[in-house]
Design an enzyme around this catalytic site. Structure first.
Site, PDB file in Angstrom:
ATOM      1  N   HIS A 297       0.825  -1.220   0.000  1.00 41.86           N
ATOM      2  CA  HIS A 297       0.000   0.000   0.000  1.00 41.86           C
ATOM      3  C   HIS A 297       0.858   1.269   0.000  1.00 41.86           C
ATOM      4  O   HIS A 297       0.523   2.254   0.659  1.00 41.86           O
ATOM      5  CB  HIS A 297      -0.949  -0.001   1.196  1.00 41.86           C
ATOM      6  CG  HIS A 297      -2.024  -1.031   1.103  1.00 41.86           C
ATOM      7  ND1 HIS A 297      -3.222  -0.821   0.467  1.00 41.86           N
ATOM      8  CD2 HIS A 297      -2.075  -2.308   1.568  1.00 41.86           C
ATOM      9  CE1 HIS A 297      -3.969  -1.911   0.537  1.00 41.86           C
ATOM     10  NE2 HIS A 297      -3.288  -2.841   1.193  1.00 41.86           N
ATOM     11  N   ASP A 361      -0.556  -5.472   5.721  1.00 45.22           N
ATOM     12  CA  ASP A 361      -1.582  -6.302   5.079  1.00 45.22           C
ATOM     13  C   ASP A 361      -1.365  -6.386   3.567  1.00 45.22           C
ATOM     14  O   ASP A 361      -0.690  -5.562   2.967  1.00 45.22           O
ATOM     15  CB  ASP A 361      -2.984  -5.753   5.373  1.00 45.22           C
ATOM     16  CG  ASP A 361      -3.186  -4.349   4.815  1.00 45.22           C
ATOM     17  OD1 ASP A 361      -2.250  -3.531   4.916  1.00 45.22           O
ATOM     18  OD2 ASP A 361      -4.263  -4.065   4.269  1.00 45.22           O
ATOM     19  N   GLU A 362      -1.967  -7.386   2.974  1.00 45.96           N
ATOM     20  CA  GLU A 362      -2.150  -7.534   1.526  1.00 45.96           C
ATOM     21  C   GLU A 362      -0.852  -7.387   0.718  1.00 45.96           C
ATOM     22  O   GLU A 362      -0.829  -6.688  -0.302  1.00 45.96           O
ATOM     23  CB  GLU A 362      -3.204  -6.536   1.032  1.00 45.96           C
ATOM     24  CG  GLU A 362      -4.582  -6.784   1.635  1.00 45.96           C
ATOM     25  CD  GLU A 362      -5.651  -5.846   1.128  1.00 45.96           C
ATOM     26  OE1 GLU A 362      -6.823  -6.250   1.100  1.00 45.96           O
ATOM     27  OE2 GLU A 362      -5.316  -4.692   0.762  1.00 45.96           O
ATOM     28  N   LEU A 363       0.190  -8.063   1.152  1.00 48.61           N
ATOM     29  CA  LEU A 363       1.416  -8.074   0.347  1.00 48.61           C
ATOM     30  C   LEU A 363       1.204  -8.900  -0.915  1.00 48.61           C
ATOM     31  O   LEU A 363       0.631  -9.991  -0.867  1.00 48.61           O
ATOM     32  CB  LEU A 363       2.573  -8.667   1.152  1.00 48.61           C
ATOM     33  CG  LEU A 363       3.255  -7.760   2.174  1.00 48.61           C
ATOM     34  CD1 LEU A 363       4.447  -8.478   2.784  1.00 48.61           C
ATOM     35  CD2 LEU A 363       3.691  -6.455   1.546  1.00 48.61           C
ATOM     36  N   GLU A 412      -2.248 -10.380   9.039  1.00 47.60           N
ATOM     37  CA  GLU A 412      -1.358 -11.171   8.196  1.00 47.60           C
ATOM     38  C   GLU A 412       0.046 -11.290   8.772  1.00 47.60           C
ATOM     39  O   GLU A 412       0.722 -12.310   8.583  1.00 47.60           O
ATOM     40  CB  GLU A 412      -1.254 -10.576   6.788  1.00 47.60           C
ATOM     41  CG  GLU A 412      -2.525 -10.668   5.967  1.00 47.60           C
ATOM     42  CD  GLU A 412      -3.327  -9.387   6.003  1.00 47.60           C
ATOM     43  OE1 GLU A 412      -3.799  -8.956   4.935  1.00 47.60           O
ATOM     44  OE2 GLU A 412      -3.468  -8.806   7.102  1.00 47.60           O
TER      45      GLU A 412
END
Length: 585
Positions: A297, A361-363, A412
């Site tokens: 992000h 988050d969300e790698l 995560e």
């Protein structure tokens, strides 16, 4: 307490009642002339969050025309406490809220002609010193004192006591919600005497998260939101201030990030703006937890530091990121890790909170697989991507710890990656409420942020273009009733319960802006305020439930509208004026 829960002693017990005082059949016969049974249609005081203990009567009391709030024996009372008192006095006079029943309280007018008057609220501290509300609110989350006791008699002088100014502030929020106006404009309370003893939150973290990166929100909008948060005793503002889309934050030593990464020069939070918001929040009993999400992000950083970002603006974006634009910090690069640690510590040291979030988050693994620089760095170091992520995380977290801050991350980091986290690290569980058990099994502290209960943006339809059939990923819309049923201890063992710090509702702003901010937040976000203040049990001993909550949440929503907040209706007004009439049988 629900009024139908038991008998109410009007004389023999000075007007107070509680389940513990319910008479036996023998005492019922003895005191029968002194008892009045209240029907279910006369709900308990519309307090939100409802105190954890509450005793009330049924006597009308007017607010005296010369009513005042007096500070007793508090040497050098902090200015933010005096300001809070002034706001309470103003709101009581200006709310002009009529009761939510047929007639809007007209039936009370005759009784008010001869009702006793409340002349004063006397507030005092039981502690030895008076620190400011802000000092108390920004303490380590395990050390905050929010308890208060409030006694409102049927006339005369009410008292509010607490061990801290923060506790007094929470008590003032309760006191404000007692008052209504009849159609003739008389300000009054209708269920006195009221007695609340040592009301304190079940959980210290009661928060709201706002994303100001997808769309920008001016300072005044954030302040208005903070004001409402304080009215329902929320304690934590989680500020997701930057993301891939924009970087509106001015960071000392890194001015280029906002200069090149903000949407415009007018859509930047200056250092003065940040301090203004932090102080405004603190004076209202709210700690500001800022987040700079890393290493994902972060695409916008490429506008000023392209050397630190992998797959910047790569296409098709869906192969490199969860949403556009693509771009992640080169986590395997030592210079990038040090840059990130310096950036985070530069802003964190300007904030009073002991908490700071580094996201996590969300790698997107493909982004790093396709990035030649990252692959070269991994080869040179002999590390795997997971090992490099661990080193990156240790670098940023050690920088925070060195200045006395506690790291906060998304789930995560605890569940999907091989990252070393200290037991002090706070984990935000967001993907599913079911994942809290896995986090707790690692002995890590939890803030509940589950998308299946608390995401306010769910159900708004898809926002990605060229996708006519698209819906929001977290459909359906999360109603207040759904959020209210959340159990913070579900799937946890008794021994794991203390790991839960609390929870928050969240607004990701792909489809939100200043124009719909109030309506998408309020009153829905207030549901978690009660979930985490009151706990599982109402003051009458019954489980927390949506039936008894609805009339009180109606009342809060109408009161917020009176205060200039764009809170939405929960039902047609016909239903709001007839408690229970629109419930399923």
């Amino acid at each position: 307490m629900c009024a139908s829960a038991g008998w109410w002693f009007l004389e023999a017990f000075q007007g107070f009642s509680s389940p513990a005082q319910s008479p036996t059949m023998k005492s019922h016969r003895l005191f029968k002339p002194l008892l009045i049974f209240l029907s279910a249609s006369q709900s308990a005081l519309a307090l939100w969050p409802i105190p954890r203990n509450l005793q009330t009567g049924n006597t009308l009391v007017k607010l005296s025309s010369n009513f005042d709030i007096q500070v007793k024996a508090i040497h050098n009372a902090p200015q933010d406490l005096l300001d809070a008192i002034a706001r309470t006095k103003s709101r009581i006079r200006s709310d002009n809220l009529q009761r939510l029943n047929v007639g809007r309280g007209a039936s009370d007018s005759a009784g008010l002609e001869h009702a006793p008057s409340l002349t004063q609220l006397s507030i005092s501290l039981t502690g030895s010193s008076a620190k400011s509300i802000m000092e108390e609110a920004t303490k380590d989350i395990s050390r905050r004192s929010e308890a208060y006791s409030l006694n409102v008699p049927s006339g005369g002088i009410a008292t509010l006591t607490a061990a801290s100014t923060l506790g007094l502030f929470r008590g003032l929020a309760t006191f404000e919600q007692l008052w209504y106006d009849d159609p003739q404009g008389t300000t009054y309370a209708y269920q006195t005497p009221v007695k609340i003893v040592n009301d304190s939150p079940a959980y210290p973290y009661r928060g709201f998260m706002l994303d100001t990166a997808r769309n920008f929100f001016p300072v005044d909008d954030i302040k208005r939101t903070l004001d409402v948060m304080s009215m329902v005793k929320m304690s934590q503002f989680h500020w997701h201030i930057v993301d891939s889309q924009s970087f509106p934050l001015t960071v000392p030593g890194f001015p280029e990030l906002s200069q090149k990464g903000a949407y415009s020069a007018k859509q930047i939070y200056s250092s003065a703006d940040i301090q203004d918001i932090v102080k405004f929040a603190g004076a209202r009993g709210i700690d500001v937890l800022m987040e700079i999400d890393t290493p994902g992000h972060t695409a916008v950083i490429s506008t000023s530091h392209p050397e630190h970002i992998a797959c910047a603006q790569a296409t098709p974006w869906e192969s490199f990121a969860n949403e556009p634009p693509a771009g992640q910090l080169r986590l395997a690069n030592a210079a990038t890790a040090n840059f990130t640690a310096s950036l985070i510590s530069s802003i964190a040291r300007t904030l009073p909170s002991t908490l700071f979030s580094t996201g996590g988050d969300e790698l997107n693994v493909n982004c790093y697989t396709q990035d030649a620089q990252t692959q070269a760095d991994l080869k040179a170091s002999g590390r795997t991507l997971e090992q490099a992520l661990d080193v990156f995380t240790q670098t940023t977290h050690n920088a925070l710890k060195s200045i006395g801050k506690t790291p906060v991350v998304w789930e995560e980091m605890a569940l999907d990656h091989q990252v070393t986290l200290s037991n002090e690290t706070v984990i935000m569980v967001w993907i599913s409420s079911q994942n809290a058990a896995a986090v707790a099994s690692k002995g890590l502290r939890i803030v509940h942020s589950p998308s299946d209960y608390f995401y306010l943006d769910c159900g708004g339809g898809g926002w990605i273009g060229s996708n006519p059939g698209g819906n929001s990923w977290c459909d359906p819309f999360k109603t207040w009733q759904k959020a209210y049923t959340f159990d913070p201890l579900a799937s946890l063992t008794p021994a794991q319960g203390p790991l839960v710090l609390g929870g928050q509702q969240l607004l990701w702003t792909e489809q939100s802006s200043p124009q719909n901010l109030d309506s998408i937040i309020w009153p829905r976000a207030a549901t978690s305020a009660e979930v985490f203040w009151t706990g599982a049990t109402l003051p009458d001993g019954t489980p927390r439930n949506v039936v008894s909550a609805l009339p009180r949440l109606h009342d809060l929503s109408y009161r917020l509208v009176q205060r200039g907040i764009g809170a939405i209706a929960l039902q047609p007004q016909w239903c709001a004026l007839r408690d229970g009439a629109c419930n399923l049988d």
